[in-house]
Design a protein around this motif. Structure first.
Motif, PDB file in Angstrom:
ATOM      1  N   LEU A   1       0.834  -1.190   0.000  1.00 17.44           N
ATOM      2  CA  LEU A   1       0.000   0.000   0.000  1.00 17.44           C
ATOM      3  C   LEU A   1       0.867   1.237   0.000  1.00 17.44           C
ATOM      4  CD1 LEU A   1      -2.808  -1.034   2.485  1.00 17.44           C
ATOM      5  CD2 LEU A   1      -2.842  -1.063   0.014  1.00 17.44           C
ATOM      6  N   ALA A   2       0.279   2.338  -0.423  1.00 16.10           N
ATOM      7  CA  ALA A   2       1.051   3.568  -0.592  1.00 16.10           C
ATOM      8  C   ALA A   2       1.693   4.021   0.702  1.00 16.10           C
ATOM      9  CB  ALA A   2       0.159   4.679  -1.138  1.00 16.10           C
ATOM     10  N   GLY A   3       1.067   3.744   1.839  1.00 21.88           N
ATOM     11  CA  GLY A   3       1.644   4.193   3.098  1.00 21.88           C
ATOM     12  C   GLY A   3       2.565   3.176   3.728  1.00 21.88           C
ATOM     13  N   GLY A   4       2.825   2.073   3.044  1.00 18.15           N
ATOM     14  CA  GLY A   4       3.683   1.034   3.583  1.00 18.15           C
ATOM     15  C   GLY A   4       2.840  -0.106   4.134  1.00 18.15           C
ATOM     16  N   GLY A   5       3.460  -1.205   4.503  1.00 20.90           N
ATOM     17  CA  GLY A   5       2.757  -2.352   5.052  1.00 20.90           C
ATOM     18  C   GLY A   5       2.177  -3.221   3.973  1.00 20.90           C
ATOM     19  N   TYR A   6       1.283  -4.154   4.363  1.00 23.19           N
ATOM     20  CA  TYR A   6       0.703  -5.025   3.361  1.00 23.19           C
ATOM     21  C   TYR A   6      -0.623  -5.561   3.850  1.00 23.19           C
ATOM     22  CZ  TYR A   6       2.414  -8.767   6.399  1.00 23.19           C
ATOM     23  OH  TYR A   6       2.650  -9.569   7.478  1.00 23.19           O
ATOM     24  N   VAL A   7      -1.392  -6.082   2.917  1.00 22.52           N
ATOM     25  CA  VAL A   7      -2.634  -6.774   3.218  1.00 22.52           C
ATOM     26  C   VAL A   7      -2.504  -8.165   2.632  1.00 22.52           C
ATOM     27  CG1 VAL A   7      -5.108  -6.862   2.773  1.00 22.52           C
ATOM     28  CG2 VAL A   7      -4.024  -4.671   3.211  1.00 22.52           C
ATOM     29  N   ALA A   8      -2.813  -9.184   3.397  1.00 18.02           N
ATOM     30  CA  ALA A   8      -2.702 -10.556   2.912  1.00 18.02           C
ATOM     31  C   ALA A   8      -4.051 -11.247   3.014  1.00 18.02           C
ATOM     32  CB  ALA A   8      -1.673 -11.331   3.726  1.00 18.02           C
ATOM     33  N   SER A   9      -4.352 -12.115   2.069  1.00 18.39           N
ATOM     34  CA  SER A   9      -5.560 -12.914   2.132  1.00 18.39           C
ATOM     35  C   SER A   9      -5.282 -14.241   1.459  1.00 18.39           C
ATOM     36  CB  SER A   9      -6.735 -12.205   1.445  1.00 18.39           C
ATOM     37  OG  SER A   9      -6.498 -12.091   0.078  1.00 18.39           O
ATOM     38  N   THR A  10      -6.070 -15.238   1.762  1.00 22.80           N
ATOM     39  CA  THR A  10      -5.894 -16.559   1.185  1.00 22.80           C
ATOM     40  C   THR A  10      -7.052 -16.859   0.258  1.00 22.80           C
ATOM     41  OG1 THR A  10      -4.753 -17.294   3.158  1.00 22.80           O
ATOM     42  CG2 THR A  10      -5.633 -19.001   1.720  1.00 22.80           C
TER      43      THR A  10
ATOM     44  N   ASN B   1       8.320  12.305  -2.228  1.00 26.44           N
ATOM     45  CA  ASN B   1       9.023  12.483  -0.952  1.00 26.44           C
ATOM     46  C   ASN B   1       9.023  11.231  -0.089  1.00 26.44           C
ATOM     47  OD1 ASN B   1       9.684  15.099  -1.587  1.00 26.44           O
ATOM     48  ND2 ASN B   1       8.062  16.036  -0.367  1.00 26.44           N
ATOM     49  N   VAL B   2       7.924  10.455  -0.136  1.00 25.59           N
ATOM     50  CA  VAL B   2       7.862   9.275   0.731  1.00 25.59           C
ATOM     51  C   VAL B   2       8.328   8.011   0.020  1.00 25.59           C
ATOM     52  CG1 VAL B   2       5.985  10.281   2.078  1.00 25.59           C
ATOM     53  CG2 VAL B   2       5.448   8.710   0.189  1.00 25.59           C
ATOM     54  N   GLY B   3       8.516   8.094  -1.298  1.00 24.45           N
ATOM     55  CA  GLY B   3       8.972   6.917  -2.027  1.00 24.45           C
ATOM     56  C   GLY B   3       7.900   5.874  -2.169  1.00 24.45           C
ATOM     57  N   THR B   4       6.686   6.311  -2.477  1.00 22.68           N
ATOM     58  CA  THR B   4       5.580   5.368  -2.641  1.00 22.68           C
ATOM     59  C   THR B   4       5.873   4.389  -3.763  1.00 22.68           C
ATOM     60  OG1 THR B   4       3.975   6.984  -1.884  1.00 22.68           O
ATOM     61  CG2 THR B   4       3.136   5.195  -3.221  1.00 22.68           C
ATOM     62  N   LEU B   5       5.604   3.108  -3.510  1.00 21.01           N
ATOM     63  CA  LEU B   5       5.702   2.105  -4.566  1.00 21.01           C
ATOM     64  C   LEU B   5       4.395   2.130  -5.346  1.00 21.01           C
ATOM     65  CD1 LEU B   5       7.453  -0.864  -2.741  1.00 21.01           C
ATOM     66  CD2 LEU B   5       8.413   0.650  -4.448  1.00 21.01           C
ATOM     67  N   ALA B   6       4.337   2.970  -6.365  1.00 20.53           N
ATOM     68  CA  ALA B   6       3.112   3.125  -7.143  1.00 20.53           C
ATOM     69  C   ALA B   6       3.089   2.125  -8.282  1.00 20.53           C
ATOM     70  CB  ALA B   6       3.028   4.545  -7.701  1.00 20.53           C
ATOM     71  N   PRO B   7       1.915   1.604  -8.635  1.00 19.81           N
ATOM     72  CA  PRO B   7       1.840   0.665  -9.758  1.00 19.81           C
ATOM     73  C   PRO B   7       2.295   1.304 -11.051  1.00 19.81           C
ATOM     74  CG  PRO B   7      -0.185   0.665  -8.480  1.00 19.81           C
ATOM     75  CD  PRO B   7       0.641   1.823  -7.999  1.00 19.81           C
ATOM     76  N   ALA B   8       2.859   0.482 -11.915  1.00 20.93           N
ATOM     77  CA  ALA B   8       3.241   0.975 -13.244  1.00 20.93           C
ATOM     78  C   ALA B   8       2.004   1.427 -13.977  1.00 20.93           C
ATOM     79  CB  ALA B   8       3.946  -0.128 -14.029  1.00 20.93           C
ATOM     80  N   ALA B   9       2.128   2.485 -14.749  1.00 22.87           N
ATOM     81  CA  ALA B   9       0.984   3.019 -15.476  1.00 22.87           C
ATOM     82  C   ALA B   9       0.389   1.951 -16.373  1.00 22.87           C
ATOM     83  CB  ALA B   9       1.401   4.230 -16.308  1.00 22.87           C
ATOM     84  N   GLY B  10      -0.908   1.690 -16.157  1.00 24.71           N
ATOM     85  CA  GLY B  10      -1.589   0.734 -17.000  1.00 24.71           C
ATOM     86  C   GLY B  10      -1.421  -0.698 -16.559  1.00 24.71           C
ATOM     87  N   GLY B  11      -0.715  -0.940 -15.456  1.00 26.54           N
ATOM     88  CA  GLY B  11      -0.500  -2.300 -15.022  1.00 26.54           C
ATOM     89  C   GLY B  11      -1.736  -2.914 -14.429  1.00 26.54           C
ATOM     90  N   ASP B  12      -1.716  -4.226 -14.218  1.00 31.59           N
ATOM     91  CA  ASP B  12      -2.819  -4.917 -13.588  1.00 31.59           C
ATOM     92  C   ASP B  12      -2.839  -4.557 -12.117  1.00 31.59           C
ATOM     93  OD1 ASP B  12      -4.816  -6.758 -12.887  1.00 31.59           O
ATOM     94  OD2 ASP B  12      -4.231  -8.062 -14.554  1.00 31.59           O
ATOM     95  N   ASP B  13      -3.875  -4.993 -11.397  1.00 33.04           N
ATOM     96  CA  ASP B  13      -4.055  -4.512 -10.041  1.00 33.04           C
ATOM     97  C   ASP B  13      -3.108  -5.151  -9.040  1.00 33.04           C
ATOM     98  OD1 ASP B  13      -6.961  -6.359 -10.467  1.00 33.04           O
ATOM     99  OD2 ASP B  13      -5.342  -7.077  -9.194  1.00 33.04           O
TER     100      ASP B  13
END
Length: 620
Positions: free
Chosen positions: A33-42, A294-306
Motif C-alpha cells: 500500500l502507498a503508506g507502507g505495510g501489506y494486506v494478505a488474504s488466502t 518524498n515518501v517513495g511510494t511504490l506506485a503501480p506501473a501506469a496501466g499495469g494490472d491490479d
C-alpha cells in the motif's frame, strides 16, 4: 500534425499460470500500500484460476489518468481482495491508465470501437477540466451523461527542491505564477541569491495534452501575462490573440523540461538524484505526486494490472509545495459511469465500487497515495513533508470545454518541433513603400524585420530553411535557396543557422516578376524530399502579388492537380500561404493551401505581418 502523439499507457496484464484440475492451491496475495505495510488474504483457486466461492465474475473496467493511477490501483486492489459481490457475482475492478486528454477527445468524437477500442465502464479523470472538454460536443455530452461523484482532489502546486524553497523564504514565502513567468530561465537568478552553483531558474511541467497540472500551468501563466483571471480566458484568445500565444510560446521555450506525463516529470526529477537542484528550480505538479516523490511510494506501473507494482525510492532532495495565491487550481477527480444499462451487472458493480471508494477504506487508500478527500483534506500531507494538511477554500472554476481544447491545441502548435521551409517573395513590388508605416519601410523591409523577430521563436531543435523567389534567380528558375533546411542548433558554414537565416533575410533585394506557381511546386517537392516523421512539415510561402512569370507555362489548375497528386496523407507536407497586402491573389493562395490540407492567411495590413507569421506557425 505529428502522428502518434497520444500514447496509451495501458499494458496488458502478464499471462497467468493455470492450476492443474482438482488441485487446490492456497495463494498468499501481498499488496504494497502507498503508506507502507501489506494486506494478505488466502484464496482457494479452482482449475481455471477462479476463486472457489466466486464461480462467476463481472469485470468492471475503470479508466483513469497517470496522476491518479497509483492510488486508484491500490484502492482497486483492496476492493478486489474483499471479494465484493453484486447480483450473485463477484466484482473484479480492472484499472486502465490512458491519458485523460486522449479519453476526453475520444468521448467528444462519439467513441467508435473501430477507432478507440472497447469503451471503459467508468471514467475517472484527474480533473473536471477533462469532463468539460469531453462534453464540448453533443456526442460527448451523451457519452459522459450526468455529473459524476467527486472521489478525490489534488491542488496543482509549484514544487521546489527544499533547499531552493528555503533560500527563497519557504514556508512563509510562497512561489507564484507571476514569479514563474518573470523568472523562468533567468540565468543569474540563483547567483544573485548566493547560490551560483544552482544556475538559472529552470522550470519543468508536463504536456497539457496529457496533464491537467500542465494545462493549469499554461492557463495561469497566460492569465498572469494578460492580467486577467484564468477563469475568464476564452477560446478566441487562444486561437487569435498574439499576447496569449506569446505567453505560451515564452513559457514553452523557457522550460527546462516538458515531460509527456506528470509521473514522467517526477521520474526525471528523482533520476537526477542529489544534483536535482542544478536541473530544476520549480516543477508544476499535482500535490499527490509531490507526496509520492518524498515518501517513495511504490506506485503501480501506469496501466499495469491490479497486482503489479513498480516504483521509485524517495527523492534524494525532497520537494516542497507552494500553493500560488494568484491562481490556486484544485483538481477534482470525478467518478463518471459511461452509459451503463440501468439494472445491469456492470451498473451495479460501478455503484458498488463507488460506494467503496467513498467509504473509509477507499478513502484511506486514496489518501495513502497523497490524494485529498473530496473535502480537500488529508492528514498525511504534513509540513514536514513539504505540504499542508488543510487547504484554503477555493471555489470550483472550470473553463468551458472548447476553451480548454483550444488552449491545448495552441500549446501543441507551439510545442511541436517543425520542419519548415520559409519562402519569401522578393519580386519588384516588394520594394513599394508601405504608406501606413511611420518608419517609411518597404514591404520587403517590414517582412524581413518580422522574419528576424520570428526566427528566435523557433525551438533550437526545430528545422528551418530559407528560399526567395521572383523570376530568373537561378537561370530561368524563379527561386533560389539561401539557407538549406536543417536544425537550428547546427551551424551552416561555421555560422549558427539562426544567424545565417537572419543574415540572409536582411540581404534580400526586391526585383523581377512573381514566379509563384513554379516556386510553390518546387518548394513542395523540396520539403517532401526532406520529410521528417513525427513533425509538422510545412512550406510557409509569403507573397504580395499574383503569378506573372513569363518563363513558366504552369497554370493554377495544373499546379493544384500536381500538388494533390503529390500529397501523401501518410507523409503529409503542407503549404501555408500568406497573402501580403491588398494586391495578393488571395483566391489562388487559398487553393494552393487547401490542395495540401492547409490554410491561407491574409495579411491585408503589411504592418501586421509578424502577427500573421506567428499565427501561421502556431495554429494546428
Amino acid at each position: 500534425m505529428a502522428a502518434n502523439r497520444h500514447r496509451s499507457r495501458h499494458r496488458p496484464a502478464p499471462a497467468r499460470s493455470v492450476v492443474p484440475a482438482k488441485i487446490l492451491i492456497s495463494a498468499l496475495v501481498v499488496a504494497l500500500l502507498a503508506g507502507g505495510g501489506y494486506v494478505a488474504s488466502t484464496r482457494l483457486l479452482n482449475a481455471d484460476g477462479a476463486s472457489s466461492d466466486c464461480p462467476d465474475t463481472v469485470t468492471l473496467t475503470v479508466r483513469t489518468g497517470p496522476a491518479v493511477s497509483g492510488p486508484l490501483t491500490q484502492a482497486a486492489t483492496g476492493y478486489n481482495e474483499a471479494r465484493h459481490q453484486v447480483l450473485g457475482k463477484c466484482v473484479r475492478v480492472k484499472i486502465e491508465t490512458v491519458d485523460s486528454g486522449q479519453t476526453a477527445l475520444a468521448l467528444a468524437s462519439g467513441w467508435t470501437e473501430e477507432k478507440y477500442g472497447v469503451a471503459p465502464d467508468v471514467w475517472l479523470p484527474e480533473s473536471m477540466s477533462w469532463v468539460a472538454m469531453a462534453r464540448m460536443t453533443e456526442a460527448g455530452a451523451r457519452n459522459v451523461g450526468t455529473d459524476g461523484t467527486i472521489v478525490a482532489s489534488s491542488p496543482v502546486v509549484l514544487a521546489m527542491p527544499r533547499p531552493m524553497a528555503e533560500a527563497l523564504g519557504w514556508p512563509d514565502r510562497q512561489l507564484s505564477w507571476a514569479d514563474v513567468r518573470a523568472n523562468e530561465n533567468a540565468a543569474d537568478f540563483w547567483s544573485g541569491r548566493g547560490h551560483p552553483e544552482w544556475g538559472g531558474f529552470k522550470v519543468g511541467f508536463a504536456n497539457p495534452e496529457t496533464s491537467s497540472a500542465g494545462l493549469a500551468a499554461v492557463l495561469n501563466v497566460v492569465a498572469s501575462t494578460v492580467g486577467q483571471p484564468s477563469s475568464s480566458l476564452t477560446q478566441a484568445q487562444f486561437s487569435d490573440d498574439l499576447a496569449t500565444k506569446g505567453a505560451i510560446l515564452s513559457f514553452e521555450r523557457g522550460a527546462e523540461l516538458v515531460a509527456e506525463t506528470d509521473p514522467d516529470l517526477v521520474s526525471a526529477y528523482a533520476g537526477w538524484g542529489k544534483d536535482a537542484p542544478t536541473h530544476m528550480s520549480a516543477l508544476v505538479l499535482p500535490e499527490s505526486l509531490v507526496y509520492q516523490a518524498n515518501v517513495g511510494t511504490l506506485a503501480p506501473a501506469a496501466g499495469g494490472d491490479d497486482d503489479e507494482t513498480t516504483g521509485l525510492p524517495p527523492a534524494a532532495v525532497p520537494l516542497v509545495a507552494a500553493y500560488p495565491t494568484d491562481g490556486l487550481v484544485v483538481d477534482e477527480a470525478p467518478y463518471q459511469p459511461l452509459a451503463l444499462p440501468v439494472g445491469s451487472e456492470r451498473a451495479a458493480a460501478a455503484a458498488d465500487f463507488l460506494t467503496a471508494l467513498t467509504g473509509p477504506e477507499g478513502q484511506a487508500a486514496l489518501n495513502a497515495g497523497g490524494l485529498r478527500s473530496p473535502d480537500r483534506t488529508n492528514a498525511k500531507l504534513t509540513q514536514e513533508l513539504g505540504l499542508v494538511p488543510a487547504l484554503r477554500t477555493e471555489p470550483r472554476s472550470v473553463l468551458d470545454g472548447k476553451t480548454i481544447d483550444q488552449a491545448r491545441r495552441t500549446f501543441l502548435g507551439i510545442h511541436q518541433r517543425g520542419n519548415t521551409l520559409a519562402v519569401f517573395d522578393t519580386s519588384g513590388s516588394m520594394s513599394l513603400l508601405v504608406p501606413t508605416d511611420s518608419q517609411h519601410r518597404t514591404r520587403l523591409r517590414i517582412a524581413a524585420d518580422a522574419a528576424e523577430a520570428a526566427i528566435p521563436l523557433f525551438a533550437k531543435d526545430s528545422q528551418l530553411g530559407l528560399w526567395q523567389f521572383s523570376t530568373n534567380l537561378n537561370g530561368t528558375k524563379p527561386y533560389r535557396e539561401l539557407v538549406p533546411i536543417g536544425p537550428l542548433n547546427e551551424p551552416v558554414n561555421g555560422v549558427p543557422r539562426d544567424q545565417a537565416l537572419i543574415t540572409a533575410v536582411n540581404a534580400m533585394k526586391a526585383k523581377g516578376d512573381t514566379g509563384l506557381y513554379a516556386t510553390a511546386l518546387a518548394a513542395y517537392q523540396e520539403l517532401t524530399a526532406h520529410y521528417q516523421p513525427d513533425r509538422p512539415n510545412q512550406v510557409v510561402l509569403l507573397t504580395d502579388g499574383r503569378n506573372d512569370d513569363p518563363t513558366s507555362a504552369l497554370t493554377l489548375p495544373q499546379l493544384i492537380q500536381k500538388l494533390k497528386a503529390l500529397y501523401d496523407p501518410k507523409k503529409p507536407v503542407e503549404i501555408i500561404t500568406i497573402g501580403y497586402g491588398a494586391d495578393a491573389d488571395q483566391d489562388a493562395l487559398r487553393q494552393i493551401a487547401e490542395a495540401t490540407g492547409s490554410r491561407s492567411y491574409p495579411a491585408q495590413d503589411p504592418s501586421n505581418i509578424f502577427q500573421v507569421m506567428v499565427s501561421a506557425l502556431t495554429d494546428r
